[in-house]
Write a protein that holds these residues in place. Structure first.
Motif, mmCIF file in Angstrom:
data_model
loop_
_atom_site.group_PDB
_atom_site.id
_atom_site.type_symbol
_atom_site.label_atom_id
_atom_site.label_comp_id
_atom_site.label_asym_id
_atom_site.label_seq_id
_atom_site.Cartn_x
_atom_site.Cartn_y
_atom_site.Cartn_z
ATOM 1 N N ARG A 207 0.829 -1.198 0.000
ATOM 2 C CA ARG A 207 0.000 0.000 0.000
ATOM 3 C C ARG A 207 0.870 1.256 0.000
ATOM 4 O O ARG A 207 0.571 2.229 -0.701
ATOM 5 C CB ARG A 207 -0.940 0.005 1.215
ATOM 6 C CG ARG A 207 -1.633 1.352 1.378
ATOM 7 C CD ARG A 207 -2.785 1.336 2.330
ATOM 8 N NE ARG A 207 -3.267 2.705 2.555
ATOM 9 C CZ ARG A 207 -4.050 3.365 1.739
ATOM 10 N NH1 ARG A 207 -4.443 2.801 0.608
ATOM 11 N NH2 ARG A 207 -4.454 4.593 2.016
ATOM 12 N N LEU A 208 1.951 1.259 0.774
ATOM 13 C CA LEU A 208 2.829 2.430 0.825
ATOM 14 C C LEU A 208 3.442 2.717 -0.540
ATOM 15 O O LEU A 208 3.540 3.879 -0.955
ATOM 16 C CB LEU A 208 3.927 2.212 1.870
ATOM 17 C CG LEU A 208 3.454 2.158 3.333
ATOM 18 C CD1 LEU A 208 4.595 1.748 4.256
ATOM 19 C CD2 LEU A 208 2.879 3.514 3.761
ATOM 20 N N LEU A 209 3.826 1.656 -1.255
ATOM 21 C CA LEU A 209 4.371 1.852 -2.605
ATOM 22 C C LEU A 209 3.298 2.367 -3.558
ATOM 23 O O LEU A 209 3.582 3.189 -4.432
ATOM 24 C CB LEU A 209 4.957 0.546 -3.137
ATOM 25 C CG LEU A 209 6.342 0.150 -2.618
ATOM 26 C CD1 LEU A 209 6.741 -1.216 -3.156
ATOM 27 C CD2 LEU A 209 7.390 1.198 -3.003
ATOM 28 N N SER A 210 2.072 1.897 -3.398
ATOM 29 C CA SER A 210 0.994 2.369 -4.266
ATOM 30 C C SER A 210 0.703 3.844 -4.035
ATOM 31 O O SER A 210 0.183 4.525 -4.927
ATOM 32 C CB SER A 210 -0.276 1.547 -4.028
ATOM 33 O OG SER A 210 -0.814 1.801 -2.744
ATOM 34 N N LEU A 211 1.058 4.358 -2.847
ATOM 35 C CA LEU A 211 0.891 5.781 -2.552
ATOM 36 C C LEU A 211 2.134 6.591 -2.918
ATOM 37 O O LEU A 211 2.171 7.803 -2.682
ATOM 38 C CB LEU A 211 0.576 5.974 -1.057
ATOM 39 C CG LEU A 211 -0.737 5.361 -0.554
ATOM 40 C CD1 LEU A 211 -0.843 5.523 0.955
ATOM 41 C CD2 LEU A 211 -1.932 6.002 -1.245
#
Length: 501
Positions: A207-211
């Motif tokens: 999720r952090l990478l997707s953000l």
């Protein structure tokens, strides 16, 4: 590419040999406390319903058949609402925050039930604990699958079911000695502990990478894997997966890569509930009372809880050895045989007439009494044994594996929304079945529900044979590639940082 593959595999093996799982296990433990609350609240009605239906109950809290059916089933309706909420929250605030948010309806629900002075407080409280259960059911498996590496994802993926079963067993055990109001008070404790622990746990690196938060993602992954772990390869694989994804439209849902895994997940969750597991757990003590089990119903329920915990532990140890499909086959067969047995013994028929004119009247009376007593003792154990086998079969396959497979096969680009959809379908089915169960039993006895569950177990066998892929030891990217190509898990592309099977 062929020359680089052996080097890449050696680098991967070296990287994975330096993994430290201790913090990963702590993060998983913190999250699955929500499933403990889920298992506890799901079966809260089992020990307390007999008290509410008793003539000695408080007149303001006394329940008739219809009110008892609503109290048992409204939890599932709340869980469906929680699943819908998780569809939005999973992608809006993330998996970890969604899990933490579930503590609010959980605490509010237990407070209402613990202090209830009329029926609406009991029903609203149970509905709110159901909302919390639906939120955790949609969020926790996804969170665990995204923070785990593929070598332990199968075992860790069964942890939500194990802790839910442990929560159920805790409720049954406390129900033997604790009044129903204090049972509600005790139910709020795990949710509070969960929130406190999750504050210190990392968000999903995916999720952090997707953000676009690469530094935070690298920090989170290093925290989960240990300071000596080389995060570059895993981060590159996740980034490649994210970068090649686009937001899906309604028209794109017609593509096999999207509709096949979603339909498989929805089908699994629908069949899981249609086996009858929720009404059996929710009404376990009343079912045993109606079955005339020789053991006191509350002790019989606790026995089932112990067996269920043992069987889930067995499933966890076999998940990455025997494979998902083999366990589902075994699970379906055990449930089929036990539900068939329950169907036959619950369909009582008059005994055939016997010519006893040649027998001495007193001898006949004595012999008949002895046979009746021995027959009654044997028959009274069959419902308990069959229910134990049914729970054992469910808990080693269709219980934990459907949660795990849902988190594995759903498209990465739509995982948050799709998992919420699956949980919603699951709990709407559970609500309808649980509400109808009480009325069916009142009209037809246990025979008709058990017959329906037997037929569903046959469909479970067929569905596993035809629709479910084997995902053992496959990365999430490899599983997605299987649905993209329709034939292979192997990823074929020229990106050197992406692992091949």
């Amino acid at each position: 590419m062929n020359e680089e593959a052996p080097l890449l595999r050696r680098r991967t093996a070296t990287s994975e040999s330096q993994i430290s799982n201790s913090r990963l296990y702590l993060a998983v433990f913190s999250a699955v406390l929500g499933n403990f609350s889920f298992g506890y609240s799901l079966v809260y009605s089992s020990p307390v319903l007999p008290k509410f239906k008793s003539p000695d109950a408080d007149p303001l809290l006394r329940m008739d058949t219809n009110q008892a059916a609503w109290f048992g089933s409204i939890y599932s309706l709340g869980a469906a609402a929680g699943g819908l909420g998780a569809m939005l929250l999973n992608d809006l605030i993330g998996r970890k925050m969604s899990i933490m948010m579930s503590a609010l309806p959980s605490a509010a629900g237990y407070t209402l039930m613990g202090g209830a002075v009329n029926l609406w407080m009991l029903h609203v409280g149970r509905f709110l604990t159901g909302v919390a259960g639906g939120m955790t059911a949609a969020s926790i498996p996804v969170y665990i699958s995204e923070i785990s590496h593929k070598k332990v994802r199968g075992a860790l993926g069964s942890c939500p079911q194990i802790t839910a079963v442990f929560g159920t067993l805790t409720l049954y055990a406390l129900g033997l000695v604790v009044p129903w109001r204090w049972l509600a008070v005790a139910g709020s404790v795990p949710a509070v502990v969960m929130v406190v622990l999750l504050v210190f746990m990392p968000s999903s690196p995916r999720r952090l990478l997707s953000l676009g938060q690469e530094q935070k993602a690298e920090k989170a992954l290093r925290w989960l894997r240990g300071s000596n772990y080389n995060t570059n390869i895993e981060l590159s694989a996740i980034k490649h997966s994210i970068n090649t994804q686009v937001k899906i439209t309604w028209s794109q849902l017609a593509m096999p890569i999207y509709y096949r895994p979603i339909l498989i997940s929805v089908g699994m969750r629908f069949l899981q509930q249609m086996t009858g597991i929720t009404p059996i757990l929710v009404y376990l003590e009343p079912i045993f009372a109606k079955s005339n089990v020789s053991l006191e119903p509350r002790y019989a329920a606790a026995t089932v809880g112990v067996v269920r915990l043992f069987s889930v532990a067995v499933a966890a140890s076999l998940m990455d050895r025997a494979g998902r499909k083999a366990l589902l086959y075994a699970s379906s067969m055990l449930m089929f045989l036990s539900s068939l047995t329950l169907t036959m013994i619950s369909h009582t028929t008059p005994c055939p007439a016997v010519n006893v004119t040649t027998l001495n009247h007193s001898l006949h009376a004595e012999l008949g009494s002895t046979l009746q007593a021995s027959q009654g003792t044997a028959v009274s154990l069959i419902p308990l044994i069959s229910t134990v086998v049914f729970i054992f079969g469910y808990a080693m396959g269709w219980g934990p594996i459907t949660w795990l497979l849902m988190s594995e096969v759903l498209p990465l680009v739509a995982r948050g929304v799709a998992s919420g959809l699956c949980v919603t379908v699951s709990w709407v089915t559970a609500f309808a079945l649980t509400h109808a169960f009480t009325h069916l039993v009142d009209i037809y006895g246990l025979y008709v529900p058990y017959l329906m569950f037997t037929v569903v177990c046959v469909f479970c066998l067929l569905f596993n044979a035809v629709c479910i892929p084997e995902t053992r030891k496959r990365s999430l990217e490899e599983i997605e590639n299987y649905f993209r190509t329709g034939r292979t898990f192997t990823i074929r592309q020229n990106h050197p940082s992406v692992l091949t099977s």
